[in-house]
Design a protein around this motif. Structure first.
Motif, short mmCIF file in Angstrom:
data_model
loop_
_atom_site.label_atom_id
_atom_site.label_comp_id
_atom_site.label_asym_id
_atom_site.label_seq_id
_atom_site.Cartn_x
_atom_site.Cartn_y
_atom_site.Cartn_z
N ILE A 1 31.16 17.63 39.36
CA ILE A 1 31.69 18.24 40.43
C ILE A 1 30.91 19.50 40.91
CG2 ILE A 1 33.76 19.53 41.10
CD1 ILE A 1 35.39 17.63 39.31
N ALA A 2 30.46 20.26 39.86
CA ALA A 2 29.63 21.48 40.09
C ALA A 2 28.52 20.92 40.89
CB ALA A 2 29.19 22.20 38.95
N PHE A 3 27.62 19.97 40.44
CA PHE A 3 26.74 19.61 41.15
C PHE A 3 26.84 18.98 42.55
CE2 PHE A 3 23.48 16.18 42.50
CZ PHE A 3 22.50 16.78 42.31
N VAL A 4 27.94 18.44 42.59
CA VAL A 4 28.41 18.03 44.22
C VAL A 4 28.85 19.01 45.15
CG1 VAL A 4 30.28 16.49 45.40
CG2 VAL A 4 29.05 15.66 43.41
N VAL A 5 29.35 19.94 44.58
CA VAL A 5 29.72 21.27 45.30
C VAL A 5 28.31 21.92 45.66
CG1 VAL A 5 30.98 23.66 45.24
CG2 VAL A 5 32.00 21.47 44.43
N GLY A 6 27.45 22.08 44.70
CA GLY A 6 26.38 22.96 45.19
C GLY A 6 25.61 22.27 45.95
N THR A 7 25.30 20.85 45.90
CA THR A 7 24.54 20.15 46.74
C THR A 7 25.22 20.15 48.18
OG1 THR A 7 23.87 18.55 45.11
CG2 THR A 7 23.61 17.97 47.32
N GLY A 8 26.56 20.15 48.36
CA GLY A 8 27.31 20.01 49.53
C GLY A 8 27.07 21.46 50.31
N ALA A 9 27.19 22.27 49.33
CA ALA A 9 26.80 23.92 50.21
C ALA A 9 25.45 23.98 50.50
CB ALA A 9 27.35 24.81 49.12
N GLY A 10 24.57 23.56 49.64
CA GLY A 10 23.08 23.35 50.23
C GLY A 10 22.86 22.73 51.30
N ALA A 11 23.49 21.64 51.51
CA ALA A 11 23.43 20.56 52.67
C ALA A 11 23.99 21.43 54.07
CB ALA A 11 24.24 19.55 52.62
N ILE A 12 24.93 21.93 53.71
CA ILE A 12 25.59 22.91 54.97
C ILE A 12 24.55 23.96 55.45
CG2 ILE A 12 27.45 24.29 55.67
CD1 ILE A 12 29.28 22.46 54.07
N VAL A 13 24.06 24.62 54.51
CA VAL A 13 23.15 25.79 54.98
C VAL A 13 21.83 25.15 55.28
CG1 VAL A 13 21.84 27.30 53.89
CG2 VAL A 13 24.09 27.05 53.11
N CYS A 14 21.26 24.06 54.88
CA CYS A 14 20.03 23.43 55.33
C CYS A 14 20.22 22.77 56.75
CB CYS A 14 19.71 22.15 54.37
SG CYS A 14 19.12 22.79 53.01
N TRP A 15 21.54 22.32 56.81
CA TRP A 15 21.82 21.80 58.26
C TRP A 15 21.99 22.73 59.41
CZ3 TRP A 15 26.85 21.53 60.84
CH2 TRP A 15 26.93 20.65 61.98
N TYR A 16 22.45 24.06 58.82
CA TYR A 16 22.77 25.02 59.95
C TYR A 16 21.42 25.76 60.19
CZ TYR A 16 24.38 29.45 61.65
OH TYR A 16 24.57 30.48 62.27
N TYR A 17 20.40 25.91 59.27
CA TYR A 17 19.43 26.50 59.72
C TYR A 17 18.07 25.43 60.31
CZ TYR A 17 20.92 30.95 57.91
OH TYR A 17 21.77 32.04 57.71
N GLY A 18 18.38 24.12 60.03
CA GLY A 18 17.42 23.10 60.39
C GLY A 18 16.47 22.70 59.52
N VAL A 19 16.64 23.02 58.05
CA VAL A 19 15.86 22.61 57.05
C VAL A 19 16.01 21.37 56.66
CG1 VAL A 19 14.92 23.46 54.79
CG2 VAL A 19 15.74 25.11 56.40
N PRO A 20 15.26 20.36 56.24
CA PRO A 20 15.25 19.25 55.60
C PRO A 20 16.23 19.01 54.64
CG PRO A 20 12.82 19.47 56.01
CD PRO A 20 13.58 20.87 56.20
N LEU A 21 17.16 18.09 54.59
CA LEU A 21 18.28 17.95 53.70
C LEU A 21 17.78 17.94 52.25
CD1 LEU A 21 21.01 16.38 55.68
CD2 LEU A 21 20.96 18.54 55.26
#
Length: 80
Positions: free
Chosen positions: A36-56
């Motif tokens: 669960i911790a890994f999924v939450v961290g990956t999801g938060a990282g994906a949102i940040v990457c998507w917002y700034y246009g960085v590869p997922l």
């Protein structure tokens, strides 16, 4: 001491788990927490990457970072 021939069987039937079962349940509980911790961290990282246009693919770094932090905080160490 008990005079009943099946005193140990009564303990197991009243809800007490055996050693291996309790060990397995503890391992599974911790594994689910870390997943669960890994999924939450990956999801938060994906949102940040998507917002700034960085590869997922870089969102995995967020999952690994949160997983490492959860592991470090869950273990007993000299500092706790």
């Amino acid at each position: 001491m008990s005079d009943a021939p099946n005193a140990k069987d009564d303990l197991k039937n009243n809800g007490e788990l055996g050693f291996l079962a309790s060990l397995f349940m503890g391992i599974m509980r911790d594994l689910v927490k870390f997943i669960i911790a890994f999924v939450v961290g990956t999801g938060a990282g994906a949102i940040v990457c998507w917002y700034y246009g960085v590869p997922l693919v870089f969102s995995l770094a967020g999952g690994i970072l949160v997983l490492g932090l959860a592991l470090a905080l869950s273990t007993d160490s000299l500092f706790s």
